[in-house]
Design a protein around this motif. Structure first.
Motif, PDB file in Angstrom:
ATOM      1  N   GLY A 152       4.773   0.244   0.803  1.00  0.00           N
ATOM      2  CA  GLY A 152       5.385   0.544  -0.486  1.00  0.00           C
ATOM      3  C   GLY A 152       6.410   1.646  -0.360  1.00  0.00           C
ATOM      4  O   GLY A 152       6.552   2.265   0.694  1.00  0.00           O
ATOM      5  N   PHE A 153       7.212   1.835  -1.436  1.00  0.00           N
ATOM      6  CA  PHE A 153       7.964   3.082  -1.600  1.00  0.00           C
ATOM      7  C   PHE A 153       9.234   3.173  -0.759  1.00  0.00           C
ATOM      8  O   PHE A 153       9.947   4.137  -0.834  1.00  0.00           O
ATOM      9  N   GLN A 154       9.545   2.112   0.016  1.00  0.00           N
ATOM     10  CA  GLN A 154      10.655   2.287   0.949  1.00  0.00           C
ATOM     11  C   GLN A 154      11.535   1.045   1.065  1.00  0.00           C
ATOM     12  O   GLN A 154      11.137  -0.061   0.759  1.00  0.00           O
ATOM     13  N   VAL A 213       0.817  -1.217   0.000  1.00  0.00           N
ATOM     14  CA  VAL A 213       0.000   0.000   0.000  1.00  0.00           C
ATOM     15  C   VAL A 213       0.846   1.262   0.000  1.00  0.00           C
ATOM     16  O   VAL A 213       1.970   1.291   0.493  1.00  0.00           O
ATOM     17  N   SER A 214       0.242   2.294  -0.576  1.00  0.00           N
ATOM     18  CA  SER A 214       0.820   3.634  -0.540  1.00  0.00           C
ATOM     19  C   SER A 214       0.364   4.340   0.735  1.00  0.00           C
ATOM     20  O   SER A 214      -0.494   3.844   1.458  1.00  0.00           O
ATOM     21  N   ALA A 215       0.875   5.522   0.919  1.00  0.00           N
ATOM     22  CA  ALA A 215       0.381   6.389   1.986  1.00  0.00           C
ATOM     23  C   ALA A 215      -1.021   6.856   1.616  1.00  0.00           C
ATOM     24  O   ALA A 215      -1.386   6.879   0.442  1.00  0.00           O
ATOM     25  N   MET A 216      -1.815   7.201   2.618  1.00  0.00           N
ATOM     26  CA  MET A 216      -3.155   7.725   2.352  1.00  0.00           C
ATOM     27  C   MET A 216      -3.020   8.969   1.466  1.00  0.00           C
ATOM     28  O   MET A 216      -2.074   9.735   1.614  1.00  0.00           O
ATOM     29  N   GLU A 276      -0.962  12.390   1.817  1.00  0.00           N
ATOM     30  CA  GLU A 276      -0.097  12.318   2.987  1.00  0.00           C
ATOM     31  C   GLU A 276       1.380  12.583   2.642  1.00  0.00           C
ATOM     32  O   GLU A 276       2.062  13.329   3.346  1.00  0.00           O
ATOM     33  N   THR A 277       1.847  11.990   1.557  1.00  0.00           N
ATOM     34  CA  THR A 277       3.255  12.199   1.198  1.00  0.00           C
ATOM     35  C   THR A 277       3.509  13.681   0.900  1.00  0.00           C
ATOM     36  O   THR A 277       4.502  14.255   1.360  1.00  0.00           O
ATOM     37  N   ASN A 278       2.583  14.295   0.174  1.00  0.00           N
ATOM     38  CA  ASN A 278       2.717  15.733  -0.099  1.00  0.00           C
ATOM     39  C   ASN A 278       2.712  16.543   1.188  1.00  0.00           C
ATOM     40  O   ASN A 278       3.464  17.500   1.345  1.00  0.00           O
ATOM     41  N   GLY A 302       4.334   7.635   6.029  1.00  0.00           N
ATOM     42  CA  GLY A 302       2.992   7.599   5.448  1.00  0.00           C
ATOM     43  C   GLY A 302       2.535   6.176   5.172  1.00  0.00           C
ATOM     44  O   GLY A 302       1.429   5.763   5.531  1.00  0.00           O
ATOM     45  N   GLU A 303       3.402   5.403   4.549  1.00  0.00           N
ATOM     46  CA  GLU A 303       3.081   4.017   4.200  1.00  0.00           C
ATOM     47  C   GLU A 303       2.992   3.149   5.453  1.00  0.00           C
ATOM     48  O   GLU A 303       2.234   2.175   5.492  1.00  0.00           O
ATOM     49  N   GLN A 304       3.763   3.512   6.457  1.00  0.00           N
ATOM     50  CA  GLN A 304       3.751   2.720   7.696  1.00  0.00           C
ATOM     51  C   GLN A 304       2.378   2.784   8.359  1.00  0.00           C
ATOM     52  O   GLN A 304       1.883   1.800   8.907  1.00  0.00           O
ATOM     53  N   GLY A 331      11.401   7.088  -4.704  1.00  0.00           N
ATOM     54  CA  GLY A 331      10.914   8.086  -5.668  1.00  0.00           C
ATOM     55  C   GLY A 331       9.406   8.079  -5.690  1.00  0.00           C
ATOM     56  O   GLY A 331       8.769   7.076  -5.377  1.00  0.00           O
ATOM     57  N   ARG A 332       8.829   9.227  -6.088  1.00  0.00           N
ATOM     58  CA  ARG A 332       7.376   9.364  -6.084  1.00  0.00           C
ATOM     59  C   ARG A 332       6.736   8.249  -6.909  1.00  0.00           C
ATOM     60  O   ARG A 332       7.228   7.902  -7.972  1.00  0.00           O
ATOM     61  N   GLY A 333       5.675   7.718  -6.369  1.00  0.00           N
ATOM     62  CA  GLY A 333       4.995   6.613  -7.057  1.00  0.00           C
ATOM     63  C   GLY A 333       5.699   5.275  -6.865  1.00  0.00           C
ATOM     64  O   GLY A 333       5.369   4.286  -7.510  1.00  0.00           O
ATOM     65  N   GLY A 334       6.659   5.233  -5.950  1.00  0.00           N
ATOM     66  CA  GLY A 334       7.522   4.065  -5.806  1.00  0.00           C
ATOM     67  C   GLY A 334       6.855   2.800  -5.288  1.00  0.00           C
ATOM     68  O   GLY A 334       7.431   1.712  -5.371  1.00  0.00           O
ATOM     69  N   SER A 335       5.640   2.912  -4.784  1.00  0.00           N
ATOM     70  CA  SER A 335       4.966   1.711  -4.285  1.00  0.00           C
ATOM     71  C   SER A 335       4.715   0.706  -5.398  1.00  0.00           C
ATOM     72  O   SER A 335       4.686  -0.504  -5.158  1.00  0.00           O
ATOM     73  N   ASP A 336       4.521   1.198  -6.610  1.00  0.00           N
ATOM     74  CA  ASP A 336       4.351   0.287  -7.754  1.00  0.00           C
ATOM     75  C   ASP A 336       5.585  -0.600  -7.895  1.00  0.00           C
ATOM     76  O   ASP A 336       5.489  -1.803  -8.124  1.00  0.00           O
ATOM     77  N   THR A 337       6.731   0.024  -7.749  1.00  0.00           N
ATOM     78  CA  THR A 337       7.984  -0.718  -7.896  1.00  0.00           C
ATOM     79  C   THR A 337       8.152  -1.728  -6.764  1.00  0.00           C
ATOM     80  O   THR A 337       8.598  -2.854  -6.982  1.00  0.00           O
TER      81      THR A 337
HETATM   82  N1  ASP Z   1       3.401   7.682  -1.242  1.00  0.00           N
HETATM   83  C1  ASP Z   1       4.393   7.802  -2.274  1.00  0.00           C
HETATM   84  C2  ASP Z   1       4.025   8.925  -3.226  1.00  0.00           C
HETATM   85  O1  ASP Z   1       3.028   9.591  -3.034  1.00  0.00           O
HETATM   86  C3  ASP Z   1       4.628   6.521  -2.996  1.00  0.00           C
HETATM   87  C4  ASP Z   1       3.451   5.986  -3.769  1.00  0.00           C
HETATM   88  O2  ASP Z   1       2.327   6.450  -3.625  1.00  0.00           O
HETATM   89  O3  ASP Z   1       3.651   5.064  -4.555  1.00  0.00           O
HETATM   90  O4  ASP Z   1       4.736   9.184  -4.150  1.00  0.00           O
END
Ligand code: ASP
Ligand code: MG
Length: 408
Positions: A135-137, A40-43, A46-48, A73-75, A149-155
């Motif tokens: 995700g993301f970490q 999962v990503s952060a809500m 939240e990251t912003n 955030g992801e935690q 990096g932003r969007g890193g949860s996909d990776t």
């Molecule tokens: N929370 C992170 C972001 O907003 C990672 C993700 O959503 O994949 O970039």
């Protein structure tokens, strides 16, 4: 037993209600006898919010400390999701990236995954747990928290799917698949049932933000079966990302991508001699700035012009490097640039076997009076740089001329 890695993005876990919904979906999959790892990503937001908070304290937050912070955030999301699953009577357990031990390099804020210790997750799955992974970490060799990096949860999801040999990696998001282009710009855009990895890579790198580009590279490299689906719909096949050979019957062009986050820079009056490209782009690379399109003209009288594009957010920094370091060093006549440009691209593996795609594209743009500032191509893509204010028009025109419009 099948093993699925599912990833839910920020919007899908944007409230406790939505997290409970995700838990119910997972319950359904589990009741069909599938083993599930959820990333999962952060809500959403939240990251912003965390990044903004850091900037209130330090204008350019220290990258290591920023990662310590934004990884929280992801935690929160994994813990809430595990609780929601338990509430449904499902055995669940969460892990942060460092707890799994997702080992990365030490490039804070854009770290790369080097290795995943998947034994604990495997043991949990065998013991009947749903495993939720942040995700993301990850963590580097000396134990510092890193982010991807932003969007890193996909990776994270794709890397886990590769490490675990999962049957499928499902990316649940707020759209129901990959479209021929952004439906907000072209309402006639269609959802693609399949798209090849190569096309998806081009689409992602060109600014279609459905998936983080690194996740697609990863999936291609490790042959992970990857699918994009909506987390708000009960059923639906989404878009499956395939390998070309499985997929012969397809349109020549799959989609029109665009990217507004671009800026262009031209170094004027550059001596036309060996080493010049390196002397211009070396310092840019050293500053960790990604260069996209590069154009060098044919020289005349020993001089030439050298142009390239970069991410708009790096524009000022790159101009500074060129004006202060590069220009005096190589004796260029000047450095000019602009950040009101956009890139529009047509993408399709069918280009390999069809001629005339470029001329169709250029004619369509010409008929609308859109000036092309730069052009670059790959085997399966043609990109043009145009004035930002014509971007949407260009996308609509190209969507139509390549017959991608939905016919009802
Ligand atoms: N929370 C992170 C972001 O907003 C990672 C993700 O959503 O994949 O970039
Ligand atoms: Mg995302």
């Amino acid at each position: 037993m099948t093993l699925i890695v599912q990833k839910y993005g920020g919007t899908s876990v944007g409230s406790t209600e939505r997290i409970k919904n995700v838990a119910r979906r997972i319950a359904k999959f589990q009741s069909r006898g599938q083993q599930i790892v959820v990333v999962v990503s952060a809500m959403s937001g939240e990251t912003n919010r965390l990044i903004a908070l850091a900037r209130e304290v330090q204008a350019h937050p220290d990258p290591r400390e920023l990662d310590v912070m934004v990884s929280t955030g992801e935690q929160v999301s994994i813990a809430l999701l595990s609780m929601a699953l338990m509430d449904l009577g499902i055995k669940a357990k969460s892990y942060t990236g460092p707890q799994v031990r997702i080992l990365t390099d030490s490039a804070y804020t854009k770290a790369r995954i080097l290795k995943i210790d998947e034994d604990k997750i495997r043991a949990d799955l065998d013991a009947g747990y749903v495993v939720a992974v942040a995700g993301f970490q990850g963590v580097d060799e000396v134990g510092s928290i890193t982010t991807l990096g932003r969007g890193g949860s996909d990776t994270t999801a794709v890397a886990l799917a590769a490490a675990l040999g999962a049957d499928e990696c499902q990316i649940y998001t707020d759209v129901d698949g990959v479209y021929t282009t952004d439906p907000r710009i072209v309402p006639e855009a269609r959802k693609l049932a399949t798209i090849t990895f190569e096309e998806m890579l081009e689409m992602a790198s060109l600014g279609s933000k459905v998936l983080q580009i690194r996740s697609v590279e990863f999936a291609g490299k490790y042959k992970v079966k990857l699918r994009v689906l909506s987390s708000f719909e009960e059923e639906g096949e989404g878009t499956l990302i395939t390998f070309e050979e499985e997929n012969m019957e397809r349109a020549i062009i799959s989609g029109i991508a665009f990217n507004r986050d671009e800026a262009k820079i031209t170094v004027l009056g550059v001596p036309d001699r060996p080493g010049i490209a390196y002397q211009i782009l070396g310092p840019v690379a050293d500053a960790n700035i990604d260069v996209d399109m590069i154009i060098q003209n044919v020289g005349h009288d020993g001089m030439t012009d050298f142009s390239f594009t970069i991410n708009r957010s790096e524009f000022t920094r790159t101009m500074d490097i060129l004006k202060n370091q590069v220009q005096p060093h190589i004796g260029a006549r000047g450095v000019i640039g602009g950040d009101r440009i956009a890139k529009v691209s047509v993408v399709g593996v069918g280009m390999r076997s069809h001629v005339g795609i470029a001329s169709t594209m250029f004619r369509a743009l010409a008929e609308e009076g859109i000036n092309i500032q730069m052009i670059s191509t790959s085997e399966i893509k043609i990109s043009v740089v145009v004035d930002e204010k014509y971007m949407e028009l260009a996308v609509r025109v190209l969507h139509k001329v390549f017959e991608l419009d939905h016919v009802s």
